[in-house]
Write an enzyme that holds these catalytic residues in place. Sequence first.
Site, PDB file in Angstrom:
ATOM      1  N   LYS A 126       0.838  -1.213   0.000  1.00 26.67           N
ATOM      2  CA  LYS A 126       0.000   0.000   0.000  1.00 26.67           C
ATOM      3  C   LYS A 126       0.863   1.248   0.000  1.00 26.67           C
ATOM      4  CE  LYS A 126      -3.386   2.857   0.663  1.00 26.67           C
ATOM      5  NZ  LYS A 126      -4.402   3.135  -0.359  1.00 26.67           N
ATOM      6  N   GLY A 139      -2.691  17.063  -2.151  1.00 26.27           N
ATOM      7  CA  GLY A 139      -3.526  17.089  -0.953  1.00 26.27           C
ATOM      8  C   GLY A 139      -4.131  15.725  -0.696  1.00 26.27           C
ATOM      9  N   CYS A 148      -3.828  10.817   1.683  1.00 26.55           N
ATOM     10  CA  CYS A 148      -3.018   9.654   1.312  1.00 26.55           C
ATOM     11  C   CYS A 148      -1.625  10.028   0.837  1.00 26.55           C
ATOM     12  CB  CYS A 148      -3.733   8.873   0.219  1.00 26.55           C
ATOM     13  SG  CYS A 148      -5.435   8.623   0.585  1.00 26.55           S
TER      14      CYS A 148
HETATM   15  N1  SAJ Z   1      -2.141  15.254  -8.308  1.00 23.82           N
HETATM   16  C1  SAJ Z   1      -1.252  16.089  -8.987  1.00 23.82           C
HETATM   17  N2  SAJ Z   1      -0.814  15.699 -10.214  1.00 23.82           N
HETATM   18  C2  SAJ Z   1      -1.223  14.520 -10.786  1.00 23.82           C
HETATM   19  C3  SAJ Z   1      -2.128  13.689 -10.074  1.00 23.82           C
HETATM   20  C4  SAJ Z   1      -2.577  14.077  -8.838  1.00 23.82           C
HETATM   21  O1  SAJ Z   1      -0.878  17.161  -8.506  1.00 23.82           O
HETATM   22  O2  SAJ Z   1      -0.808  14.227 -11.913  1.00 23.82           O
HETATM   23  C5  SAJ Z   1      -2.590  15.666  -6.980  1.00 23.82           C
HETATM   24  C6  SAJ Z   1      -4.088  15.759  -6.857  1.00 23.82           C
HETATM   25  O3  SAJ Z   1      -4.536  17.039  -7.263  1.00 23.82           O
HETATM   26  C7  SAJ Z   1      -4.287  15.540  -5.364  1.00 23.82           C
HETATM   27  C8  SAJ Z   1      -3.166  14.582  -5.006  1.00 23.82           C
HETATM   28  O4  SAJ Z   1      -2.211  14.655  -6.058  1.00 23.82           O
HETATM   29  O5  SAJ Z   1      -4.119  16.748  -4.652  1.00 23.82           O
HETATM   30  C9  SAJ Z   1      -3.608  13.131  -4.842  1.00 23.82           C
HETATM   31  O6  SAJ Z   1      -4.520  12.840  -5.862  1.00 23.82           O
HETATM   32  P1  SAJ Z   1      -4.507  11.363  -6.569  1.00 23.82           P
HETATM   33  O7  SAJ Z   1      -5.579  11.346  -7.568  1.00 23.82           O
HETATM   34  O8  SAJ Z   1      -3.168  11.065  -7.023  1.00 23.82           O
HETATM   35  O9  SAJ Z   1      -4.741  10.332  -5.420  1.00 23.82           O
HETATM   36  P2  SAJ Z   1      -5.776  10.129  -4.241  1.00 23.82           P
HETATM   37  O10 SAJ Z   1      -5.107  10.608  -3.006  1.00 23.82           O
HETATM   38  O11 SAJ Z   1      -7.149  10.604  -4.498  1.00 23.82           O
HETATM   39  O12 SAJ Z   1      -5.803   8.523  -4.285  1.00 23.82           O
HETATM   40  C10 SAJ Z   1      -4.599   7.818  -4.114  1.00 23.82           C
HETATM   41  C11 SAJ Z   1      -4.618   6.672  -5.130  1.00 23.82           C
HETATM   42  N3  SAJ Z   1      -3.339   5.996  -5.130  1.00 23.82           N
HETATM   43  C12 SAJ Z   1      -2.702   5.797  -6.307  1.00 23.82           C
HETATM   44  O13 SAJ Z   1      -3.122   6.248  -7.368  1.00 23.82           O
HETATM   45  C13 SAJ Z   1      -1.435   4.991  -6.250  1.00 23.82           C
HETATM   46  C14 SAJ Z   1      -5.737   5.711  -4.771  1.00 23.82           C
HETATM   47  O14 SAJ Z   1      -5.671   4.575  -5.604  1.00 23.82           O
HETATM   48  C15 SAJ Z   1      -5.631   5.290  -3.314  1.00 23.82           C
HETATM   49  O15 SAJ Z   1      -6.687   4.427  -2.941  1.00 23.82           O
HETATM   50  C16 SAJ Z   1      -5.683   6.520  -2.439  1.00 23.82           C
HETATM   51  O16 SAJ Z   1      -4.556   7.342  -2.772  1.00 23.82           O
HETATM   52  C17 SAJ Z   1      -5.624   6.113  -0.992  1.00 23.82           C
HETATM   53  O17 SAJ Z   1      -6.719   6.185  -0.349  1.00 23.82           O
HETATM   54  O18 SAJ Z   1      -4.580   5.663  -0.555  1.00 23.82           O
END
Ligand code: SAJ
Length: 420
Positions: free
Chosen positions: A207, A258, A261
């Site tokens: 994870k 943000g 996670c």
């Molecule tokens: N973000 C960026 N650039 C990107 C992608 C995302 O700046 O190219 C930012 C988003 O705006 C956000 C943050 O990163 O602020 C996190 O967003 P995210 O879409 O990457 O992830 P989460 O936190 O919504 O979900 C992640 C996911 N993990 C992975 O993709 C490996 C999800 O599968 C998990 O279940 C979740 O964390 C969790 O609950 O752990």
Amino acid sequence: MKKESKNICVVGLGYIGLPTASILASSGHYVVGYDIEEKKINLLSEGSLPFKEPGLKTIFEGGVKSGRLKFSKEVPQSDVYIICVQTPLTPSKKPDMRFLKGAAERVAEKAKKGSLVVIESTVYPGATEREVIPLFEKRGFKAGKDVLFAHCPERVIPGKIIKELIENDRVIGGFTERCARRAGEIYSSFVEGRIYFTDLRSAEMVKLAENTFRMVNIALAMEFALLCEESGINVWEIIKLANYHPRVNILNPGPGMGGHCLPVDPYFMLREQKGEGIIWNSLKLNERMIDYCASKAKKMVKRGRKIAVLGVAYKKDVDDYRNSPGFSIGEILEEEEYKISYHDPYVEHKKVVKNLDEVIKTASLVIIATDHSIYRNIDPEILGKDMIEKNVLDLRGIINISRWEKAGFKVAVLGRGSKG
Ligand code: SAJ
């Protein structure tokens, strides 16, 4: 794997626990949802949902109507316990296991021989053995014999939780192989994806590896953005062109990762290690982005002016604002005497105004902090009419620059160097 109805208690009814409880009930199990927040239990018992998530209402109401989904203010005796409570960081960025230990304690008080305890909460490698199992062993239970333990991390994303809980492959780590298999019987009753078995610590580490991999890659995109700004290059052009390489997938830079996670979980991996490596430095870069973006805004308008922050959710089209860049940037600017207004179509918060015209009126700068879909098509002609000065700072690279410039805006975009 055989499909048998079980009595299951889901402990912690948040973004993961409540959908999981609802899906388990719709898969034929008898589910009791428990949460330490009595007002949440009252709300759920009246048939209301504490948050929005596509598809949840139907499955939740189906479970309640069938009598298979109930809610309780006490942890009941049960065949299976699935613990989905929050595991935040302490102020010194160490894993805060208080909520998990509290939940495990309440389960240990009710567990009986043969019970299965599954931890879904994100934990550091070894946490189930160090923080959870001793709470049962002190009551005379032998781990792996009297009470079975497994870790099954979730990997769903807000907005697709129901779909992904069903379709995603899952990893299950058992204290023993028998523990893993018993947990597999529960998850195979609703998971259509593949279920992969491993040991407890490996599952705990998987994870963290998933989220750390993503965090580091987003931090890399952020560093590209900073370097491109210095060199007068447009990072968005670079990313688009580089990603045509068959084996390159550069992610998007932004104002700061943000949510609960990506900016949190990698610290679990570093728990005992002194931070000097890629992971530590990526986390520090992510934290620096907030100040960096606030300083970009300060360079665009004088102190005392009004700045409209569009987007306080941590990512697009969700209502979750935990560790939100929008609020963090706004708070820095407020300390520097700017007047800040916040807009977000999804987030309910006392500082957030839903009427965009009201948020923009008399502003000198618009900051796009979240890439909500509706912000992509804002008409700058209309938006700008009530502004005192027409400045826009796009921290997500989503606006049509020429359209905003034609509407009289001075445009700044994160990662787009001045000559870019
Ligand atoms: N973000 C960026 N650039 C990107 C992608 C995302 O700046 O190219 C930012 C988003 O705006 C956000 C943050 O990163 O602020 C996190 O967003 P995210 O879409 O990457 O992830 P989460 O936190 O919504 O979900 C992640 C996911 N993990 C992975 O993709 C490996 C999800 O599968 C998990 O279940 C979740 O964390 C969790 O609950 O752990």
